[in-house]
Design a protein around this motif. Sequence first.
Motif, PDB file in Angstrom:
ATOM      1  N   GLY A 258       0.814  -1.210   0.000  1.00  0.00           N
ATOM      2  CA  GLY A 258       0.000   0.000   0.000  1.00  0.00           C
ATOM      3  C   GLY A 258       0.842   1.252   0.000  1.00  0.00           C
ATOM      4  O   GLY A 258       0.433   2.292  -0.486  1.00  0.00           O
TER       5      GLY A 258
ATOM      6  N   ARG B  35       3.455   1.902  -1.710  1.00  0.00           N
ATOM      7  CA  ARG B  35       3.906   2.281  -3.043  1.00  0.00           C
ATOM      8  C   ARG B  35       2.928   3.260  -3.672  1.00  0.00           C
ATOM      9  O   ARG B  35       3.335   4.232  -4.290  1.00  0.00           O
ATOM     10  CB  ARG B  35       4.078   1.033  -3.912  1.00  0.00           C
ATOM     11  CG  ARG B  35       4.649   1.359  -5.252  1.00  0.00           C
ATOM     12  CD  ARG B  35       5.054   0.157  -6.044  1.00  0.00           C
ATOM     13  NE  ARG B  35       4.310  -1.032  -5.726  1.00  0.00           N
ATOM     14  CZ  ARG B  35       4.567  -2.203  -6.238  1.00  0.00           C
ATOM     15  NH1 ARG B  35       5.529  -2.347  -7.088  1.00  0.00           N
ATOM     16  NH2 ARG B  35       3.850  -3.252  -5.921  1.00  0.00           N
ATOM     17  N   THR B  36       1.631   3.040  -3.520  1.00  0.00           N
ATOM     18  CA  THR B  36       0.627   3.947  -4.069  1.00  0.00           C
ATOM     19  C   THR B  36       0.725   5.306  -3.405  1.00  0.00           C
ATOM     20  O   THR B  36       0.700   6.338  -4.075  1.00  0.00           O
ATOM     21  CB  THR B  36      -0.777   3.355  -3.878  1.00  0.00           C
ATOM     22  OG1 THR B  36      -0.812   2.077  -4.504  1.00  0.00           O
ATOM     23  CG2 THR B  36      -1.836   4.254  -4.468  1.00  0.00           C
ATOM     24  N   ALA B  37       0.851   5.326  -2.096  1.00  0.00           N
ATOM     25  CA  ALA B  37       0.977   6.587  -1.370  1.00  0.00           C
ATOM     26  C   ALA B  37       2.255   7.309  -1.778  1.00  0.00           C
ATOM     27  O   ALA B  37       2.251   8.530  -1.958  1.00  0.00           O
ATOM     28  CB  ALA B  37       0.957   6.342   0.131  1.00  0.00           C
ATOM     29  N   ASP B  38       3.351   6.570  -1.943  1.00  0.00           N
ATOM     30  CA  ASP B  38       4.612   7.183  -2.347  1.00  0.00           C
ATOM     31  C   ASP B  38       4.504   7.774  -3.749  1.00  0.00           C
ATOM     32  O   ASP B  38       5.032   8.856  -4.013  1.00  0.00           O
ATOM     33  CB  ASP B  38       5.755   6.173  -2.300  1.00  0.00           C
ATOM     34  CG  ASP B  38       6.111   5.772  -0.875  1.00  0.00           C
ATOM     35  OD1 ASP B  38       5.787   6.526   0.061  1.00  0.00           O
ATOM     36  OD2 ASP B  38       6.715   4.702  -0.710  1.00  0.00           O
ATOM     37  N   ALA B  39       3.819   7.088  -4.646  1.00  0.00           N
ATOM     38  CA  ALA B  39       3.636   7.608  -6.008  1.00  0.00           C
ATOM     39  C   ALA B  39       2.839   8.908  -5.981  1.00  0.00           C
ATOM     40  O   ALA B  39       3.150   9.860  -6.713  1.00  0.00           O
ATOM     41  CB  ALA B  39       2.947   6.571  -6.889  1.00  0.00           C
ATOM     42  N   GLU B  40       1.839   8.972  -5.127  1.00  0.00           N
ATOM     43  CA  GLU B  40       1.038  10.196  -5.005  1.00  0.00           C
ATOM     44  C   GLU B  40       1.877  11.324  -4.409  1.00  0.00           C
ATOM     45  O   GLU B  40       1.805  12.466  -4.863  1.00  0.00           O
ATOM     46  CB  GLU B  40      -0.210   9.947  -4.160  1.00  0.00           C
ATOM     47  CG  GLU B  40      -1.032  11.188  -3.898  1.00  0.00           C
ATOM     48  CD  GLU B  40      -1.577  11.876  -5.138  1.00  0.00           C
ATOM     49  OE1 GLU B  40      -1.968  13.052  -5.017  1.00  0.00           O
ATOM     50  OE2 GLU B  40      -1.616  11.280  -6.227  1.00  0.00           O
TER      51      GLU B  40
ATOM     52  N   ARG C 243      10.613   3.421  -9.131  1.00  0.00           N
ATOM     53  CA  ARG C 243      10.555   2.136  -9.834  1.00  0.00           C
ATOM     54  C   ARG C 243      11.913   1.728 -10.373  1.00  0.00           C
ATOM     55  O   ARG C 243      12.170   0.561 -10.589  1.00  0.00           O
ATOM     56  CB  ARG C 243       9.565   2.225 -10.985  1.00  0.00           C
ATOM     57  CG  ARG C 243       8.155   2.501 -10.522  1.00  0.00           C
ATOM     58  CD  ARG C 243       7.306   2.914 -11.670  1.00  0.00           C
ATOM     59  NE  ARG C 243       7.901   4.139 -12.222  1.00  0.00           N
ATOM     60  CZ  ARG C 243       7.386   4.839 -13.195  1.00  0.00           C
ATOM     61  NH1 ARG C 243       6.295   4.470 -13.777  1.00  0.00           N
ATOM     62  NH2 ARG C 243       7.966   5.940 -13.622  1.00  0.00           N
TER      63      ARG C 243
ATOM     64  N   ARG D 202       4.101  12.607  -7.138  1.00  0.00           N
ATOM     65  CA  ARG D 202       3.360  13.449  -8.078  1.00  0.00           C
ATOM     66  C   ARG D 202       3.183  14.845  -7.501  1.00  0.00           C
ATOM     67  O   ARG D 202       3.403  15.854  -8.171  1.00  0.00           O
ATOM     68  CB  ARG D 202       1.990  12.826  -8.384  1.00  0.00           C
ATOM     69  CG  ARG D 202       1.193  13.600  -9.436  1.00  0.00           C
ATOM     70  CD  ARG D 202      -0.260  13.164  -9.489  1.00  0.00           C
ATOM     71  NE  ARG D 202      -0.986  13.487  -8.276  1.00  0.00           N
ATOM     72  CZ  ARG D 202      -1.387  14.726  -7.927  1.00  0.00           C
ATOM     73  NH1 ARG D 202      -1.109  15.754  -8.681  1.00  0.00           N
ATOM     74  NH2 ARG D 202      -2.052  14.916  -6.806  1.00  0.00           N
TER      75      ARG D 202
END
Length: 105
Positions: free
Chosen positions: A16, A18-23, A82, A26
């Motif tokens: 989970g 990874r999604t927060a880190d991507a946000e 990534r 951004r």
Amino acid sequence: MPVARTDPTDPADRGGGRTADAELHRRLVYGDEAALSELYRAYGGLVRQVAVRVTRTAGAADDVAQEVFAQLWARPYAFDARRGTGGDPEAARAVLDRAARLAWL
């Protein structure tokens, strides 16, 4: 709107983050200072720990950690969680770990 952070050290939260880190990434690219603060809260301790192991002094480790986050702020587009992590669910952690090691060189 703040992104709910997961604890990358908690096995139950892995994946989970990874999604927060991507946000967060951004938001950082768009100049959101709060995103940098959130990344620092999430990973500042890790970066400093790695820096202490590499530099063997607290003062130099603080300088390295500061440089890692200063570079992240100055060039957020160059940070790609990534790249070089083999799809590790803790990709941001792995990238910041490597950045701390390279900052000392």
